[in-house]
Design a protein around this motif. Structure first.
Motif, mmCIF file in Angstrom:
data_model
loop_
_atom_site.group_PDB
_atom_site.id
_atom_site.type_symbol
_atom_site.label_atom_id
_atom_site.label_comp_id
_atom_site.label_asym_id
_atom_site.label_seq_id
_atom_site.Cartn_x
_atom_site.Cartn_y
_atom_site.Cartn_z
ATOM 1 N N ASP A 221 -4.418 5.055 3.855
ATOM 2 C CA ASP A 221 -4.006 6.141 4.746
ATOM 3 C C ASP A 221 -2.493 6.370 4.706
ATOM 4 O OD1 ASP A 221 -3.317 3.754 5.916
ATOM 5 O OD2 ASP A 221 -4.017 4.289 7.929
ATOM 6 N N SER A 222 -1.805 5.700 3.766
ATOM 7 C CA SER A 222 -0.341 5.824 3.625
ATOM 8 C C SER A 222 0.391 5.400 4.888
ATOM 9 C CB SER A 222 0.062 7.259 3.243
ATOM 10 O OG SER A 222 -0.418 7.577 1.958
ATOM 11 N N SER A 223 -0.169 4.454 5.627
ATOM 12 C CA SER A 223 0.526 3.919 6.798
ATOM 13 C C SER A 223 1.638 2.983 6.342
ATOM 14 C CB SER A 223 -0.468 3.177 7.701
ATOM 15 O OG SER A 223 -1.103 2.116 6.983
ATOM 16 N N ASN A 224 2.419 2.481 7.278
ATOM 17 C CA ASN A 224 3.577 1.653 6.958
ATOM 18 C C ASN A 224 3.540 0.315 7.684
ATOM 19 O OD1 ASN A 224 5.280 3.299 5.158
ATOM 20 N ND2 ASN A 224 5.329 4.734 6.877
ATOM 21 N N PHE A 225 4.308 -0.620 7.164
ATOM 22 C CA PHE A 225 4.501 -1.903 7.833
ATOM 23 C C PHE A 225 5.832 -1.877 8.572
ATOM 24 C CE2 PHE A 225 6.169 -2.279 3.526
ATOM 25 C CZ PHE A 225 7.429 -2.804 3.733
ATOM 26 N N ASN A 226 5.996 -2.808 9.502
ATOM 27 C CA ASN A 226 7.240 -2.898 10.264
ATOM 28 C C ASN A 226 8.329 -3.510 9.373
ATOM 29 O OD1 ASN A 226 9.326 -3.589 12.136
ATOM 30 N ND2 ASN A 226 7.829 -3.546 13.791
ATOM 31 N N PRO A 227 9.423 -2.788 9.103
ATOM 32 C CA PRO A 227 10.435 -3.295 8.162
ATOM 33 C C PRO A 227 11.389 -4.335 8.742
ATOM 34 C CG PRO A 227 11.100 -1.150 8.993
ATOM 35 C CD PRO A 227 9.739 -1.428 9.583
ATOM 36 N N VAL A 228 11.337 -4.569 10.056
ATOM 37 C CA VAL A 228 12.346 -5.414 10.702
ATOM 38 C C VAL A 228 12.320 -6.838 10.153
ATOM 39 C CG1 VAL A 228 13.062 -6.432 12.898
ATOM 40 C CG2 VAL A 228 12.455 -4.020 12.789
ATOM 41 N N LEU A 229 11.126 -7.413 9.954
ATOM 42 C CA LEU A 229 11.037 -8.780 9.426
ATOM 43 C C LEU A 229 11.619 -8.849 8.020
ATOM 44 C CD1 LEU A 229 10.092 -11.690 9.669
ATOM 45 C CD2 LEU A 229 7.822 -10.969 8.897
ATOM 46 N N HIS A 230 11.388 -7.847 7.209
ATOM 47 C CA HIS A 230 11.907 -7.824 5.843
ATOM 48 C C HIS A 230 13.434 -7.740 5.856
ATOM 49 C CE1 HIS A 230 7.839 -6.816 3.997
ATOM 50 N NE2 HIS A 230 7.638 -6.729 5.308
ATOM 51 N N TRP A 231 13.984 -6.922 6.748
ATOM 52 C CA TRP A 231 15.442 -6.851 6.870
ATOM 53 C C TRP A 231 16.027 -8.196 7.294
ATOM 54 C CZ3 TRP A 231 14.956 -1.846 10.229
ATOM 55 C CH2 TRP A 231 14.716 -0.747 9.387
ATOM 56 N N SER A 232 15.321 -8.890 8.172
ATOM 57 C CA SER A 232 15.832 -10.171 8.672
ATOM 58 C C SER A 232 15.922 -11.212 7.567
ATOM 59 C CB SER A 232 14.943 -10.697 9.807
ATOM 60 O OG SER A 232 13.719 -11.211 9.305
ATOM 61 N N GLU A 233 15.105 -11.054 6.507
ATOM 62 C CA GLU A 233 15.156 -11.966 5.372
ATOM 63 C C GLU A 233 16.197 -11.534 4.338
ATOM 64 O OE1 GLU A 233 13.465 -14.949 4.709
ATOM 65 O OE2 GLU A 233 13.224 -14.734 6.865
ATOM 66 N N GLY A 234 16.884 -10.431 4.618
ATOM 67 C CA GLY A 234 17.923 -9.971 3.709
ATOM 68 C C GLY A 234 17.427 -9.078 2.594
ATOM 69 N N CYS A 235 16.169 -8.620 2.663
ATOM 70 C CA CYS A 235 15.641 -7.727 1.629
ATOM 71 C C CYS A 235 16.406 -6.405 1.669
ATOM 72 C CB CYS A 235 14.150 -7.479 1.839
ATOM 73 S SG CYS A 235 13.143 -8.978 1.725
ATOM 74 N N GLN A 236 16.982 -6.041 0.522
ATOM 75 C CA GLN A 236 17.872 -4.874 0.504
ATOM 76 C C GLN A 236 17.129 -3.559 0.374
ATOM 77 O OE1 GLN A 236 18.099 -7.547 -1.462
ATOM 78 N NE2 GLN A 236 20.140 -8.437 -1.325
ATOM 79 N N VAL A 238 13.640 -1.908 1.190
ATOM 80 C CA VAL A 238 12.343 -1.984 1.870
ATOM 81 C C VAL A 238 11.715 -0.598 1.798
ATOM 82 C CG1 VAL A 238 11.136 -2.572 4.000
ATOM 83 C CG2 VAL A 238 13.230 -3.810 3.365
ATOM 84 N N SER A 239 10.778 -0.438 0.891
ATOM 85 C CA SER A 239 10.175 0.874 0.641
ATOM 86 C C SER A 239 9.075 1.163 1.649
ATOM 87 C CB SER A 239 9.598 0.926 -0.779
ATOM 88 O OG SER A 239 10.584 0.616 -1.741
ATOM 89 N N LEU A 240 9.025 2.412 2.096
ATOM 90 C CA LEU A 240 7.993 2.853 3.027
ATOM 91 C C LEU A 240 7.385 4.153 2.523
ATOM 92 C CD1 LEU A 240 9.796 2.265 6.465
ATOM 93 C CD2 LEU A 240 8.145 0.769 5.353
ATOM 94 N N ASN A 241 6.248 4.515 3.099
ATOM 95 C CA ASN A 241 5.599 5.787 2.792
ATOM 96 C C ASN A 241 6.273 6.881 3.615
ATOM 97 O OD1 ASN A 241 3.505 4.992 0.904
ATOM 98 N ND2 ASN A 241 2.520 3.929 2.608
ATOM 99 N N TYR A 242 7.219 7.570 3.001
ATOM 100 C CA TYR A 242 8.024 8.557 3.719
ATOM 101 C C TYR A 242 7.205 9.756 4.177
ATOM 102 C CZ TYR A 242 12.773 6.770 3.489
ATOM 103 O OH TYR A 242 13.923 6.050 3.709
ATOM 104 N N GLN A 243 6.041 9.958 3.578
ATOM 105 C CA GLN A 243 5.233 11.113 3.965
ATOM 106 C C GLN A 243 4.540 10.920 5.302
ATOM 107 O OE1 GLN A 243 4.552 8.917 1.610
ATOM 108 N NE2 GLN A 243 2.381 8.737 1.117
ATOM 109 N N THR A 244 4.609 9.707 5.861
ATOM 110 C CA THR A 244 3.912 9.398 7.111
ATOM 111 C C THR A 244 4.905 9.324 8.263
ATOM 112 O OG1 THR A 244 2.246 8.146 5.877
ATOM 113 C CG2 THR A 244 2.351 7.792 8.256
ATOM 114 N N ASP A 245 4.706 10.167 9.257
ATOM 115 C CA ASP A 245 5.600 10.224 10.417
ATOM 116 C C ASP A 245 5.086 9.275 11.486
ATOM 117 O OD1 ASP A 245 7.473 10.908 12.267
ATOM 118 O OD2 ASP A 245 6.677 12.893 12.701
#
Length: 424
Positions: A221-236, A238-245
């Motif tokens: 369904d092109s949903s997304n995951f919460n990027p906050v945990l990925h940012w906390s690990e220093g992941c530069q 973090v790709s998301l499905n931009y078509q999903t609001d």
């Protein structure tokens, strides 16, 4: 490539239209020429092309971009800063030849050449030049099937970031600084769950290298995951499905609205030491939009949901999913007043923020539709580290920033911050 011999960009097995690769490159160049001080633009090549078409891509990139295209060197011992690469275009892809290593985001990728579906695993041989001296790329791309993928050296030599598979951290830290680990969200969580030390090891790895994470292919369904945990690990990246609001995209938009919306945000891997006590009081609203951004509609009855997206620093979390903390508070409903609602007896909502460096505070305004499902009116998210004490105006945005019915949408809130920094 397509049946005309041109390189095209599209998503297989979807209804998306095809875009000429050269048109994308020209638009990127036009933007940089108009904005020469822009921080570097990274083009991620999920390359499904045969060797002849890869050669064509290299020719297009070199000819169209010229000096704007960054040419990597083999002597890099650390990554240049974004400021050093201002006004440049960098390529991310694969530089090594060999069997398909499963790095592609699509599981059944192929190209359409002369009306024939050609698998990514088809090996391409070079045909003789035509009599007029031009290459028939479409003809060449249909010859000599095999189980390996040949990568054109002409494209590999201008690719800065080499996408690699993750094996273990001891192997990863020994990789060149331009090798970028690329993992799906599900694999990201599995790696963190393998060993509690991996949380720290991934932060350490990202101090010298780059990591890209992306949504799992199971998100049909092109949903997304919460990027906050990925940012906390220093992941530069973090790709998301931009078509999903959705809420996750609002969090991403809020994070990168910081730093002037330039596309780059300075990251703190120690997450700002200490614990922050945050107190928020919603006082009033102004010119709130109708649900779904409609220009008109019924009189609305708004209430506000506040969500803190945070990462725990305690050691009690048993699984990586438990590292992510989401706290929610809700105001009461103001009946029949979406123009200038006031929460006269507003409660003070207290939040304990464990990782202020990456935590996000989300404001969502909902229309209470009695007897029906409540409708979302608008939402926004603010980095906790950008909050300031006192009376503050919270702006709301649609997917195209702030215009139309969102041009004057505001919340008036009171913010109190108390930060406890431990002794060292």
């Amino acid at each position: 490539g397509d049946k005309t011999g041109a390189v095209v960009v599209y998503h297989s097995y979807t209804a998306t239209s095809k875009i000429a690769f050269i048109d994308i490159v020209r638009v990127v160049k036009k933007y940089i020429v108009a904005n020469p001080d822009t921080l570097p633009i990274i083009l991620s090549l999920d390359n499904h092309c045969s060797s002849p078409f890869q050669e064509m891509m290299a020719v297009i990139l070199k000819k169209e971009l010229g000096e704007i295209l960054y040419h990597p060197t083999s002597t890099l011992d650390k990554l240049p800063s974004p400021r050093d690469l201002a006004g440049k275009v960098l390529l991310k892809g694969r530089r090594t030849s060999g069997k398909d290593d499963g790095l592609s985001e699509t599981t059944k990728a192929s190209v359409d050449i002369n009306g024939r579906r050609v698998s990514l695993n088809d090996r391409i041989s070079f045909a003789s030049p035509l009599k007029n001296g031009t290459r028939n790329f479409a003809k060449e791309a249909t010859e000599t099937p095999s189980n390996s993928v040949n990568l054109a050296p002409e494209l590999a030599e201008i690719t800065t970031f080499n996408t690699v598979r993750f094996k273990d951290f001891s192997s990863a830290v020994a990789l060149p600084v331009t090798d970028m680990v690329s993992v799906s969200e599900s694999k990201f969580l599995r790696i963190l769950n393998q060993n509690e030390q991996n949380v720290t090891l991934w932060m350490s790895y990202n101090r010298q290298h780059m990591t890209r994470t992306y949504p799992s292919g199971t998100r049909l369904d092109s949903s997304n995951f919460n990027p906050v945990l990925h940012w906390s690990e220093g992941c530069q990246m973090v790709s998301l499905n931009y078509q999903t609001d959705d809420s996750e995209m609002a969090i991403n938009d809020g994070r990168f609205r910081e730093n002037g919306g330039c596309g780059y945000v300075k990251q703190s891997l120690n997450n700002y030491p200490g614990i922050m006590n945050l107190k928020i009081k919603v006082l009033a609203g102004s010119c709130l939009p109708h649900p779904f951004g409609e220009p008109s509609g019924e009189v609305t009855s708004p209430y506000v949901i506040l969500r803190l997206h945070d990462v725990t620093t305690t050691t009690t979390a048993q699984k990586s999913e438990e590292l992510l903390r989401v706290e929610e508070r809700k105001t009461h409903t103001v009946q029949d007043n979406g123009f200038c609602p006031q929460w006269t007896d507003a409660k003070e909502f207290a939040f304990k923020v464990e990782s202020p460096g990456v935590a996000m505070l989300q404001f969502t305004i909902i229309h209470s539709d009695e007897g029906f499902i409540d409708d979302k009116m608008c939402l926004t998210a603010i980095p906790v580290r950008c909050l300031r004490q006192g009376l503050r105006s919270v702006q709301f945005y649609d997917r195209n920033c702030q215009h139309g019915s969102f041009a004057f949408a505001r919340l008036l809130v009171s913010v109190e911050i108390e930060q406890h920094i431990p002794w060292k």
